[in-house]
Each structure stands twice: as structure tokens, then as C-alpha cells.
Scaffold this motif. Structure first.
Motif, PDB file in Angstrom:
ATOM      1  N   LEU A 202       0.827  -1.206   0.000  1.00 27.30           N
ATOM      2  CA  LEU A 202       0.000   0.000   0.000  1.00 27.30           C
ATOM      3  C   LEU A 202       0.864   1.259   0.000  1.00 27.30           C
ATOM      4  N   GLU A 203       1.899   1.260   0.840  1.00 28.49           N
ATOM      5  CA  GLU A 203       2.734   2.448   0.964  1.00 28.49           C
ATOM      6  C   GLU A 203       3.430   2.802  -0.345  1.00 28.49           C
ATOM      7  N   GLU A 204       3.720   1.801  -1.172  1.00 34.18           N
ATOM      8  CA  GLU A 204       4.420   2.053  -2.437  1.00 34.18           C
ATOM      9  C   GLU A 204       3.548   2.771  -3.464  1.00 34.18           C
ATOM     10  N   GLN A 205       2.241   2.741  -3.308  1.00 36.21           N
ATOM     11  CA  GLN A 205       1.353   3.274  -4.353  1.00 36.21           C
ATOM     12  C   GLN A 205       1.314   4.793  -4.369  1.00 36.21           C
ATOM     13  N   GLN A 206       1.537   5.430  -3.241  1.00 32.56           N
ATOM     14  CA  GLN A 206       1.567   6.893  -3.136  1.00 32.56           C
ATOM     15  C   GLN A 206       0.274   7.541  -3.646  1.00 32.56           C
ATOM     16  N   TYR A 207      -0.845   6.984  -3.188  1.00 28.61           N
ATOM     17  CA  TYR A 207      -2.126   7.619  -3.485  1.00 28.61           C
ATOM     18  C   TYR A 207      -2.173   8.993  -2.804  1.00 28.61           C
ATOM     19  N   PRO A 208      -2.991   9.921  -3.305  1.00 30.77           N
ATOM     20  CA  PRO A 208      -3.076  11.248  -2.681  1.00 30.77           C
ATOM     21  C   PRO A 208      -3.677  11.197  -1.275  1.00 30.77           C
ATOM     22  N   ASP A 209      -3.420  12.225  -0.484  1.00 35.57           N
ATOM     23  CA  ASP A 209      -4.020  12.370   0.835  1.00 35.57           C
ATOM     24  C   ASP A 209      -5.544  12.452   0.712  1.00 35.57           C
ATOM     25  N   ASN A 210      -6.242  11.928   1.729  1.00 32.70           N
ATOM     26  CA  ASN A 210      -7.706  12.098   1.844  1.00 32.70           C
ATOM     27  C   ASN A 210      -8.423  11.696   0.551  1.00 32.70           C
ATOM     28  N   TYR A 211      -8.048  10.545   0.009  1.00 30.05           N
ATOM     29  CA  TYR A 211      -8.484  10.191  -1.341  1.00 30.05           C
ATOM     30  C   TYR A 211      -9.662   9.225  -1.385  1.00 30.05           C
ATOM     31  N   PHE A 212      -9.812   8.385  -0.358  1.00 33.10           N
ATOM     32  CA  PHE A 212     -10.784   7.294  -0.428  1.00 33.10           C
ATOM     33  C   PHE A 212     -11.930   7.478   0.569  1.00 33.10           C
ATOM     34  N   ASP A 213     -13.134   7.142   0.103  1.00 31.91           N
ATOM     35  CA  ASP A 213     -14.322   7.174   0.955  1.00 31.91           C
ATOM     36  C   ASP A 213     -14.478   5.870   1.736  1.00 31.91           C
ATOM     37  N   VAL A 214     -14.048   4.766   1.140  1.00 35.14           N
ATOM     38  CA  VAL A 214     -14.096   3.451   1.784  1.00 35.14           C
ATOM     39  C   VAL A 214     -12.757   2.763   1.559  1.00 35.14           C
ATOM     40  N   ILE A 215     -12.206   2.206   2.642  1.00 31.23           N
ATOM     41  CA  ILE A 215     -11.028   1.354   2.541  1.00 31.23           C
ATOM     42  C   ILE A 215     -11.356   0.045   3.243  1.00 31.23           C
ATOM     43  N   SER A 216     -11.169  -1.052   2.546  1.00 26.46           N
ATOM     44  CA  SER A 216     -11.445  -2.360   3.141  1.00 26.46           C
ATOM     45  C   SER A 216     -10.167  -3.180   3.228  1.00 26.46           C
ATOM     46  N   MET A 217     -10.066  -3.970   4.307  1.00 28.15           N
ATOM     47  CA  MET A 217      -8.986  -4.945   4.474  1.00 28.15           C
ATOM     48  C   MET A 217      -9.627  -6.208   5.038  1.00 28.15           C
TER      49      MET A 217
ATOM     50  N   SER B 101       2.831   1.228  10.440  1.00 29.62           N
ATOM     51  CA  SER B 101       3.050   1.870   9.153  1.00 29.62           C
ATOM     52  C   SER B 101       1.789   1.816   8.300  1.00 29.62           C
ATOM     53  N   ILE B 102       1.147   0.656   8.266  1.00 33.40           N
ATOM     54  CA  ILE B 102      -0.025   0.551   7.381  1.00 33.40           C
ATOM     55  C   ILE B 102      -1.235   1.282   7.960  1.00 33.40           C
ATOM     56  N   VAL B 103      -1.416   1.276   9.282  1.00 36.38           N
ATOM     57  CA  VAL B 103      -2.559   2.001   9.852  1.00 36.38           C
ATOM     58  C   VAL B 103      -2.371   3.506   9.669  1.00 36.38           C
ATOM     59  N   ALA B 104      -1.148   3.985   9.796  1.00 40.35           N
ATOM     60  CA  ALA B 104      -0.876   5.404   9.533  1.00 40.35           C
ATOM     61  C   ALA B 104      -1.198   5.751   8.081  1.00 40.35           C
ATOM     62  N   GLU B 105      -0.887   4.832   7.156  1.00 41.17           N
ATOM     63  CA  GLU B 105      -1.187   5.071   5.750  1.00 41.17           C
ATOM     64  C   GLU B 105      -2.696   5.047   5.501  1.00 41.17           C
ATOM     65  N   LEU B 106      -3.423   4.143   6.151  1.00 37.51           N
ATOM     66  CA  LEU B 106      -4.879   4.132   6.037  1.00 37.51           C
ATOM     67  C   LEU B 106      -5.463   5.463   6.487  1.00 37.51           C
ATOM     68  N   LYS B 107      -4.977   5.978   7.594  1.00 42.50           N
ATOM     69  CA  LYS B 107      -5.455   7.263   8.111  1.00 42.50           C
ATOM     70  C   LYS B 107      -5.174   8.385   7.109  1.00 42.50           C
ATOM     71  N   ARG B 108      -3.991   8.391   6.527  1.00 41.53           N
ATOM     72  CA  ARG B 108      -3.626   9.435   5.563  1.00 41.53           C
ATOM     73  C   ARG B 108      -4.542   9.421   4.339  1.00 41.53           C
TER      74      ARG B 108
END
Length: 238
Positions: A131-146, A158-165
Motif C-alpha cells: 500500500l505504501e508504495e502506491q503513493q495515493y493522494p491524501d484524503n483520497y478514499f471514501d471506503v477502505i477495506s482490508m 506503518s499501514i494504519v498510519a497510511e490508512l489514516k492518511r
């Protein structure tokens, strides 16, 4: 050896050893984990083409099930917007989200699964890598599923911080993972089918999963009651 990723504790009690890997519980918060952590090469080897092909064999059944999952989120939380499925395997959740009207994305480590998503499901927004490698923009997703993913991730914080971002202010994160505290979880934990050396690195109950996400200013929004030993929890920005 690593400190506890949930509470930063460094005192553990040994539970059992399986396939030469030590399963312990954090004395402070109760998180169960493999410690010392397996070599990263062993972790990566649990995801190969055979793993993906076994999953793909159930494609029709998986697509129907994923459509139900997406419909639930659409009805209760987010009717539209961008959806990201992390650890999307062959892309069945991504396809279901797309069919439900979402702008759907996926990220997956295993290349054969990504190829299937592209070639057989015609999904253009499924990417290979972390996930971290993709460099999606900040505040980009309305739904994130895992779905059945977080227990595999070596670096939880690291991954939870990225989910928050990545999450929009009014968005929702759905996490599904085995439940250490469920009444159906065997008392003799070494017999639990979810205990998988080098594959399932962490084992949560409600308290430890909530604490991990609250460490990153993500609050529990809802928890679904599950009749099998699994947690299904929704988080939003606190």
C-alpha cells in the motif's frame, strides 16, 4: 524480537511453538503474535501463484459474497465515492465495488492475482505492491477495506498510519480479521485453524484492534456481531 506494535510493551509470555516459531502474548495489552518475527522471506513465500490460483478457483462464489459485503457498506455508510481494497487478491471486492457504482481500486502483493484482476475482470486500477508504495493522494478514499489482511502485515503501525492518511474525513475503514476473543476460538490456541506460522503474524481481540487504531486517531464506528471467530469492525477519523 520486536516490541508490541499495539502498546509498545516488551514483556511477553510464551504460549506455544509451532513449526519452530514462537507464539507469545503481550503481558501489557494481550496481543498474540509470533515473536521473534519470522524472516521476511518466509512471510513473502506464503503468497505465491498457487495461493492465488486456489482462491481464483472459487471466483463465482467469491464475487457473490463480495457483492454482499459491498452492498452492506453502501447501505450503512457510503453510497458512492472511491473504494480501495487492500490485499485485494484477484480483485473480487474491487469488481463488486465497481458494479455497485464506486470508483474502485485495489492493491495486492501477488502478481498472478493482479494479472487475473486485469485480464479476466477488466480492472484497470488494481496495482501490485504494498500500500505504501502506491503513493495515493491524501484524503483520497471514501471506503477502505482490508478483509483478512491485517494479520499478515509485518509493520502494523506503518499501514494504519497510511490508512489514516488516505481516508477522507467522513470515510470509513472496514477491517476483518480472526478474533482471539471469540467464544468459538479454541481454548487450546495451538489447535486453532487460524494459527498459521509465517503467515498470520498477529492475533487480535476487540480491545487490541481498537487500541491499535486509536493510536492513530481512528475511532471504532461500528462492530458487526460475527458467529464465526472473526472481528468485523468499522473505523473512522476521530
Amino acid at each position: 524480537m520486536i516490541d508490541c506494535p499495539v502498546c509498545a510493551g516488551h514483556s511477553f509470555s510464551h504460549l506455544f511453538t509451532k513449526q519452530n516459531e514462537d507464539f507469545v502474548v503481550c503481558d501489557s495489552c494481550g496481543l498474540m503474535l509470533i515473536n521473534p518475527r519470522p524472516a521476511m522471506q518466509l512471510v513473502k513465500e506464503t503468497y505465491d501463484q498457487d495461493y492465488s490460483e486456489h482462491y481464483i478457483q472459487k471466483a463465482e462464489k467469491k464475487l457473490k459474497r463480495c457483492a454482499n459485503w459491498v452492498a452492506r457498506v453502501k447501505k450503512q455508510f457510503q453510497p458512492t465515492g472511491r473504494w480501495l481494497d487492500v490485499g485485494c487478491s484477484a480483485g473480487f471486492v474491487v469488481k463488486a465495488a465497481e458494479q455497485a457504482g464506486f470508483d474502485a481500486y485495489g492493491v495486492e502483493l501477488e502478481r498472478a492475482a493482479v494479472n487475473y484482476a486485469s485480464e479476466h475482470l477488466n480492472l484497470s486500477q488494481v496495482r501490485a505492491g504494498t500500500l505504501e508504495e502506491q503513493q495515493y493522494p491524501d484524503n483520497y478514499f471514501d471506503v477502505i477495506s482490508m478483509y483478512d489482511v491485517i494479520e499478515h502485515v509485518p509493520n502494523l503501525n506503518s499501514i494504519v498510519a497510511e490508512l489514516k492518511r488516505l481516508l477522507r474525513a467522513d470515510g470509513v475503514i472496514e477491517i476483518r480479521t480472526p478474533d482471539l476473543g471469540h467464544w468459538q476460538t479454541p481454548k487450546v490456541l495451538s489447535n486453532w485453524k487460524e494459527v498459521k506460522p509465517s503467515e498470520h503474524l498477529y492475533y487480535f481481540d476487540k480491545r487490541t484492534l481498537v487500541q491499535l487504531f486509536s493510536n492513530h486517531q481512528l475511532r471504532l464506528k461500528k462492530r458487526r456481531v460475527m458467529f464465526k471467530p472473526a472481528l468485523d469492525m468499522f473505523f473512522s477519523i476521530a
